[in-house]
Motif scaffolding. Sequence first.
Motif, PDB file in Angstrom:
ATOM      1  N   ARG A 165      33.823  39.508  51.673  1.00 31.31           N
ATOM      2  CA  ARG A 165      33.357  40.407  52.747  1.00 31.31           C
ATOM      3  C   ARG A 165      34.524  41.166  53.376  1.00 31.31           C
ATOM      4  NH1 ARG A 165      29.272  35.941  55.388  1.00 31.31           N
ATOM      5  NH2 ARG A 165      27.391  36.415  54.179  1.00 31.31           N
ATOM      6  N   GLY A 166      35.668  40.521  53.520  1.00 34.23           N
ATOM      7  CA  GLY A 166      36.846  41.171  54.096  1.00 34.23           C
ATOM      8  C   GLY A 166      37.332  42.331  53.242  1.00 34.23           C
ATOM      9  N   ASP A 167      37.184  42.199  51.946  1.00 33.62           N
ATOM     10  CA  ASP A 167      37.668  43.241  51.029  1.00 33.62           C
ATOM     11  C   ASP A 167      36.612  44.307  50.727  1.00 33.62           C
ATOM     12  OD1 ASP A 167      40.065  41.907  50.816  1.00 33.62           O
ATOM     13  OD2 ASP A 167      39.656  41.070  48.825  1.00 33.62           O
ATOM     14  N   LEU A 168      35.334  43.930  50.766  1.00 33.89           N
ATOM     15  CA  LEU A 168      34.316  44.797  50.150  1.00 33.89           C
ATOM     16  C   LEU A 168      33.211  45.282  51.081  1.00 33.89           C
ATOM     17  CD1 LEU A 168      33.820  42.719  46.842  1.00 33.89           C
ATOM     18  CD2 LEU A 168      35.335  44.685  47.176  1.00 33.89           C
ATOM     19  N   ALA A 169      33.239  44.912  52.362  1.00 35.26           N
ATOM     20  CA  ALA A 169      32.122  45.285  53.236  1.00 35.26           C
ATOM     21  C   ALA A 169      32.596  45.582  54.654  1.00 35.26           C
ATOM     22  CB  ALA A 169      31.096  44.148  53.251  1.00 35.26           C
TER      23      ALA A 169
END
Length: 151
Positions: free
Chosen positions: A104-108
């Motif tokens: 989630r930190g990288d992609l959203a």
Amino acid sequence: EQVDQTYIMIKPDGVQRGLVGEIISRFEKKGFLLKGLKLFECTKELAEEHYKDLREKPFFPKLIDYITSGPVVCMAWEGVGVVASARKLIGATNPLQAEPGTIRGDLAIQTGRNVVHGSDSPENGLREIELWFKEGELCQWTQVQVPWLRE
Ligand code: DAT
Ligand code: MG
């Protein structure tokens, strides 16, 4: 050591955004054992059962619309400590608070589009795998890499 199972699901935004391979890869590279995998269009009833603990929340109707808005990828993963470890790999519920390096930190960027689900306890892992997979959809197999993962 206790071997647990967790239910991981790539939500419709993850599928639509072409993140399926990337997300599966994070769990695969970590070394967990993949026991079940399918692309699946879920009913409103199944989504409501899955998220039944959140029934009273104001965002519940939107959450159900989101989860049923397109196909999801359902996965069952097994391993020692897999439930807590998968939650760490996924990151905080609000992607803006999720650490870089997490999915989630990288992609959203939004809680309402946080691309992936992971069970929050071993009990819920088993409950959710039973809910999303039918008998015969899970595989029993041994990874050849086991001696290189565990001493
Ligand atoms: P998680 O998915 O990190 O386990 P949760 O179980 O508390 O988080 O909630 C399930 C999902 O519901 C979450 O992934 C996105 C949605 N959600 C949670 N809190 C929300 C909020 N305050 N506003 C909108 N959607 C929310
Ligand atoms: Mg949850």
